[in-house]
Motif scaffolding. Structure first.
Motif, PDB file in Angstrom:
ATOM      1  N   GLN A 207       1.287  40.575  78.336  1.00  0.00           N
ATOM      2  CA  GLN A 207       1.869  41.673  77.847  1.00  0.00           C
ATOM      3  C   GLN A 207       3.327  41.936  78.268  1.00  0.00           C
ATOM      4  N   GLN A 208       3.607  41.460  79.478  1.00  0.00           N
ATOM      5  CA  GLN A 208       4.752  41.466  80.223  1.00  0.00           C
ATOM      6  C   GLN A 208       5.860  40.380  79.724  1.00  0.00           C
ATOM      7  N   SER A 209       5.504  39.602  78.551  1.00  0.00           N
ATOM      8  CA  SER A 209       6.261  38.690  78.148  1.00  0.00           C
ATOM      9  C   SER A 209       7.674  39.048  77.857  1.00  0.00           C
ATOM     10  N   GLY A 210       7.681  40.043  77.241  1.00  0.00           N
ATOM     11  CA  GLY A 210       9.049  40.552  76.813  1.00  0.00           C
ATOM     12  C   GLY A 210      10.102  40.909  77.828  1.00  0.00           C
ATOM     13  N   GLN A 211       9.576  40.916  79.180  1.00  0.00           N
ATOM     14  CA  GLN A 211      10.529  41.127  80.363  1.00  0.00           C
ATOM     15  C   GLN A 211      10.675  39.954  81.111  1.00  0.00           C
ATOM     16  N   HIS A 212       9.674  38.848  80.513  1.00  0.00           N
ATOM     17  CA  HIS A 212      10.106  37.516  81.287  1.00  0.00           C
ATOM     18  C   HIS A 212      10.421  36.602  80.138  1.00  0.00           C
ATOM     19  N   PRO A 213      11.340  36.450  79.369  1.00  0.00           N
ATOM     20  CA  PRO A 213      11.903  35.764  78.420  1.00  0.00           C
ATOM     21  C   PRO A 213      12.082  34.203  78.940  1.00  0.00           C
ATOM     22  N   VAL A 214      11.473  33.076  78.510  1.00  0.00           N
ATOM     23  CA  VAL A 214      11.705  31.879  79.187  1.00  0.00           C
ATOM     24  C   VAL A 214      11.873  30.941  78.041  1.00  0.00           C
ATOM     25  N   GLY A 215      13.171  30.376  77.537  1.00  0.00           N
ATOM     26  CA  GLY A 215      13.367  29.732  76.614  1.00  0.00           C
ATOM     27  C   GLY A 215      14.441  28.339  76.789  1.00  0.00           C
ATOM     28  N   THR A 216      14.598  27.639  75.957  1.00  0.00           N
ATOM     29  CA  THR A 216      15.442  26.486  76.159  1.00  0.00           C
ATOM     30  C   THR A 216      17.054  26.866  75.690  1.00  0.00           C
ATOM     31  N   GLY A 217      17.411  28.083  75.435  1.00  0.00           N
ATOM     32  CA  GLY A 217      18.764  28.279  74.909  1.00  0.00           C
ATOM     33  C   GLY A 217      19.822  28.063  76.183  1.00  0.00           C
ATOM     34  N   PRO A 218      21.170  28.412  75.827  1.00  0.00           N
ATOM     35  CA  PRO A 218      22.256  28.301  76.713  1.00  0.00           C
ATOM     36  C   PRO A 218      21.934  29.586  77.740  1.00  0.00           C
ATOM     37  N   TYR A 219      21.457  30.542  77.584  1.00  0.00           N
ATOM     38  CA  TYR A 219      21.367  31.655  78.553  1.00  0.00           C
ATOM     39  C   TYR A 219      19.819  31.969  78.919  1.00  0.00           C
ATOM     40  N   MET A 220      19.735  32.617  80.188  1.00  0.00           N
ATOM     41  CA  MET A 220      18.400  33.182  80.504  1.00  0.00           C
ATOM     42  C   MET A 220      18.604  34.361  81.259  1.00  0.00           C
ATOM     43  N   LEU A 221      17.601  35.248  81.253  1.00  0.00           N
ATOM     44  CA  LEU A 221      17.823  36.776  81.845  1.00  0.00           C
ATOM     45  C   LEU A 221      17.888  36.781  83.210  1.00  0.00           C
ATOM     46  N   GLN A 222      18.803  37.432  83.810  1.00  0.00           N
ATOM     47  CA  GLN A 222      18.978  37.491  85.312  1.00  0.00           C
ATOM     48  C   GLN A 222      18.487  38.893  85.776  1.00  0.00           C
ATOM     49  N   PRO A 226      15.647  48.138  81.374  1.00  0.00           N
ATOM     50  CA  PRO A 226      15.350  48.743  80.067  1.00  0.00           C
ATOM     51  C   PRO A 226      16.188  49.838  79.704  1.00  0.00           C
ATOM     52  N   ARG A 227      16.783  49.796  78.512  1.00  0.00           N
ATOM     53  CA  ARG A 227      17.467  50.999  77.764  1.00  0.00           C
ATOM     54  C   ARG A 227      18.819  51.363  78.871  1.00  0.00           C
ATOM     55  N   SER A 228      19.477  50.396  79.705  1.00  0.00           N
ATOM     56  CA  SER A 228      20.307  50.729  80.392  1.00  0.00           C
ATOM     57  C   SER A 228      21.229  49.285  80.241  1.00  0.00           C
ATOM     58  N   LYS A 229      20.796  48.201  80.873  1.00  0.00           N
ATOM     59  CA  LYS A 229      21.652  46.861  81.450  1.00  0.00           C
ATOM     60  C   LYS A 229      20.960  45.637  81.216  1.00  0.00           C
ATOM     61  N   ILE A 230      21.549  44.804  80.639  1.00  0.00           N
ATOM     62  CA  ILE A 230      21.131  43.277  80.465  1.00  0.00           C
ATOM     63  C   ILE A 230      22.016  42.401  81.177  1.00  0.00           C
ATOM     64  N   SER A 231      21.523  41.814  81.943  1.00  0.00           N
ATOM     65  CA  SER A 231      22.552  40.443  82.522  1.00  0.00           C
ATOM     66  C   SER A 231      21.903  39.335  82.091  1.00  0.00           C
ATOM     67  N   LEU A 232      22.602  38.515  81.675  1.00  0.00           N
ATOM     68  CA  LEU A 232      22.345  36.738  81.142  1.00  0.00           C
ATOM     69  C   LEU A 232      23.396  35.867  81.955  1.00  0.00           C
ATOM     70  N   VAL A 233      22.563  34.820  82.483  1.00  0.00           N
ATOM     71  CA  VAL A 233      23.434  33.841  83.110  1.00  0.00           C
ATOM     72  C   VAL A 233      23.234  32.490  82.284  1.00  0.00           C
ATOM     73  N   ALA A 234      23.932  31.426  82.843  1.00  0.00           N
ATOM     74  CA  ALA A 234      23.706  30.308  82.124  1.00  0.00           C
ATOM     75  C   ALA A 234      22.458  29.742  82.542  1.00  0.00           C
ATOM     76  N   ASN A 235      21.847  29.151  81.586  1.00  0.00           N
ATOM     77  CA  ASN A 235      20.478  28.275  82.091  1.00  0.00           C
ATOM     78  C   ASN A 235      20.731  26.872  82.283  1.00  0.00           C
ATOM     79  N   PRO A 236      20.685  26.705  83.635  1.00  0.00           N
ATOM     80  CA  PRO A 236      21.012  25.340  84.250  1.00  0.00           C
ATOM     81  C   PRO A 236      20.277  24.008  83.557  1.00  0.00           C
ATOM     82  N   GLU A 237      19.280  24.216  82.735  1.00  0.00           N
ATOM     83  CA  GLU A 237      18.731  23.367  82.130  1.00  0.00           C
ATOM     84  C   GLU A 237      19.230  22.692  80.734  1.00  0.00           C
TER      85      GLU A 237
END
Length: 585
Positions: A207-222, A226-237
């Protein structure tokens, strides 16, 4: 097998070991409402989808520059092979695509495979997920609905059970077989919610998957507050690509190509997103250079614009204006299950019709939005396939006629001037709005109109994410909502009123046998004039039942700082970060 050629403007891979993004290049941006986590099987939240576009990857996406929007390969090597009967699609995945690092993988690089897409598609029909996007796949893929039905009976969705409609002949080949030909299926595959997830990630985080997204795209969640700040960084893979999009006829494309052609992408190493719900606060942040690009609030339009151009004080700063009519609509949901306004008897239809006729859309467009909107005549917005500019709604602003309608159907006024139900019980509407000044102004406009027809209304304010959850369960009597195109064809809007989608995007639980029959008829026809004629009939049926009150289509005025290069607002995609560059400043 028939084959569709790969679109010429798609990006080519960079054969490199690391993401080419520069950590020193940062985009500062803001959302006007909060997300609802990033497990897209469980939410249809616009802002969740915005972020998810750069974390997860679909088989197909859209070319960045092409207008009108055109589907292009993403993780697929090319556009799919399609069988003669139009029911089977064969996708060949690119090799060497890897998920971003996560403890779940125990230090081993995890490659994307066809099985990941099979798992991802199945999740949308798992009854436990109650996916608001289930309608995109329901009834379409051979065997998938049977599997979901079995899960409904047993309480367990068996992801290991093979089905005929989702097959992986080998590690990198996905074969999808449909129950019937679907003329929008390529658009469905490009819907960002169908970006691949890894089963072991979902199993680990649940149920916590929404707070731990893991994909193949250019960025990942750093970082995520919630409802304040989202920081993304480049996915090294992330494998990267070379920017090689072809210009359309748009005037800004020439400069974009000049600035971006041949660059290894993505260039931006970090994206910082602030949730700033108040328009004035967000506008002040842009003026203070705390935001690199944003759409200006309608309230600021007179300060910034001279007609459809920027005033000199902004052009002198090197700011660029991109003025775009939304491929979207704003509307007011009227809950068809609500005991006060719901139902299909003539007196209930008359009440909803009077409610809709009390709201002045022209005043919203011209005054509340300072001319930065167009009044809607149809469910289908401009720029979307099936739109008819000559169509005129049968429901307009007319409080005089609305009063006569309510009088005729027995909604009598009491001594206080407010009306009662035909049985004498008090008539009270409950209108739920989102936070923010424009929503408050809309509530005030609703109150003025409803007072003119003698209908007492209680106004409730809550945040967008919570309102969306309640609306998904058809719990709100009236709600000011908006829908932006997930793909550029009218089906994406009309499915919001399709009866079987109640609780899955159909937030008013509208169930009309006549509308549903027309919907099924339209879906069986190829895209084009004959199908569009059915859409017109569906609009009329919707008006006859008055399932919503249609409002406006917004004109977005995007302001872009001069150090941002390559920015062009796409009608379907929302996240530009992987396509643009930033000059260090």
């Amino acid at each position: 097998m028939l084959a569709l050629a790969a679109f010429a403007g798609s990006a080519t891979s960079v054969h490199a070991d690391t993401n080419p993004a520069d950590p020193a290049k940062v985009i500062l941006t803001a959302f006007e409402a909060a997300d609802d986590g990033f497990d897209m099987v469980r939410t249809a939240n616009f802002y969740s989808g915005w972020v998810s576009e750069v974390i997860f990857e679909t088989l197909l996406s859209y070319d960045y520059l092409a207008r009108p929007a055109k589907v292009a390969p993403k993780t697929a090597e090319a556009m799919p092979e399609i069988s003669e009967d139009g029911k089977t699609y064969t996708f060949h995945l690119k090799k060497g695509i890897y998920f971003s690092p996560d403890p779940v993988f125990k230090g081993v690089r995890r490659e994307l495979t066809a099985q990941d897409y099979i798992y991802t598609f199945k999740r949308f029909l798992d009854p436990k997920n109650r996916s608001p996007s289930a309608s995109f796949l329901a009834g379409k893929i051979v065997g998938l609905d049977d599997l979901a039905e079995q899960a409904g009976k047993s309480g367990h969705f068996d992801y290991d059970t093979p089905i005929a409609g989702l097959q992986a002949p080998d590690r990198y080949t996905l074969r999808v077989t449909l129950n019937a030909k679907d003329y929008n299926f390529l658009n469905v595959v490009a819907y960002p919610a169908f970006g691949a997830v890894a089963r072991e990630v979902i199993d680990a985080y649940g149920q916590q998957s929404g707070q731990h997204p893991v994909g193949t795209g250019p960025y990942m969640l750093q970082k995520y507050v919630p409802r304040s700040k989202i920081s993304l960084v480049a996915n090294p893979e992330y494998r990267g690509y070379v920017w090689d999009f072809k210009p359309s006829n748009d005037a800004i494309d020439k400069q974009i190509v000049k600035d971006m052609q041949g660059k290894k992408m993505p260039q931006v190493g970090r994206v910082e997103i602030s949730i700033i719900e108040e328009n004035q606060s967000r506008w002040l942040a842009f003026q203070g250079k705390q935001i690199d690009f944003d759409k200006i609030p309608e309230t600021a339009a007179p300060t910034v614009l001279d007609g459809d151009k920027l005033k000199p004080e902004f052009t002198e700063q090197g700011i660029q204006l991109q003025r775009v009519v939304d491929a979207g609509i704003t509307y007011t949901v009227l809950n068809m299950q609500d005991p006060t306004i719901g139902g299909y008897s003539n007196d209930k239809i008359a009440l909803r019709r009077a409610i809709a006729m009390s709201y002045n859309n022209k005043e919203e467009a011209n005054l509340l939005r300072n001319g930065q909107a167009i009044t809607l005549e149809t469910l289908i917005p401009p720029g979307v396939g099936g739109y008819d500019s000559s169509y005129r709604s049968s429901i307009g602003y007319d409080p005089v006629l609305a009063n006569k309608l309510l009088d005729h159907f027995g909604y009598k006024r009491g001594v206080d001037g407010y009306r009662n139900m035909p049985d004498g019980a008090p008539l009270l509407l409950k209108y739920t709005s989102n936070q923010g000044s424009i929503s408050q102004e809309q509530s005030e406009l609703w109150k003025r109109g409803l007072d003119l027809i003698g209908v007492r209304t209680k106004f409730i304010v809550s945040n967008f994410a919570d309102n969306l959850k309640a609306a998904t369960s058809c719990e709100l009597m009236m709600w000011g909502a908006a829908w932006n195109a997930d793909y550029p064809e009218a089906e994406n809007f009309l499915q919001l009123l399709y009866g079987p989608n109640s609780g899955h995007g159909n937030h008013g639980c509208y169930k009309s046998p006549a509308f549903d029959a027309l919907y099924a008829k339209a879906m069986a026809l190829p895209l084009g004039p004959e199908r569009n004629q059915i859409y017109l009939q569906m609009n009329r049926q919707f008006e006859a039942d008055t399932a919503w009150a249609l409002n406006t289509t917004r004109i977005r005025n995007w302001l872009v700082r001069p150090w941002v290069k390559g920015f062009k607002k796409h009608p379907i995609l929302h996240a530009e970060w992987q396509y643009i560059d930033v000059e260090k400043h």
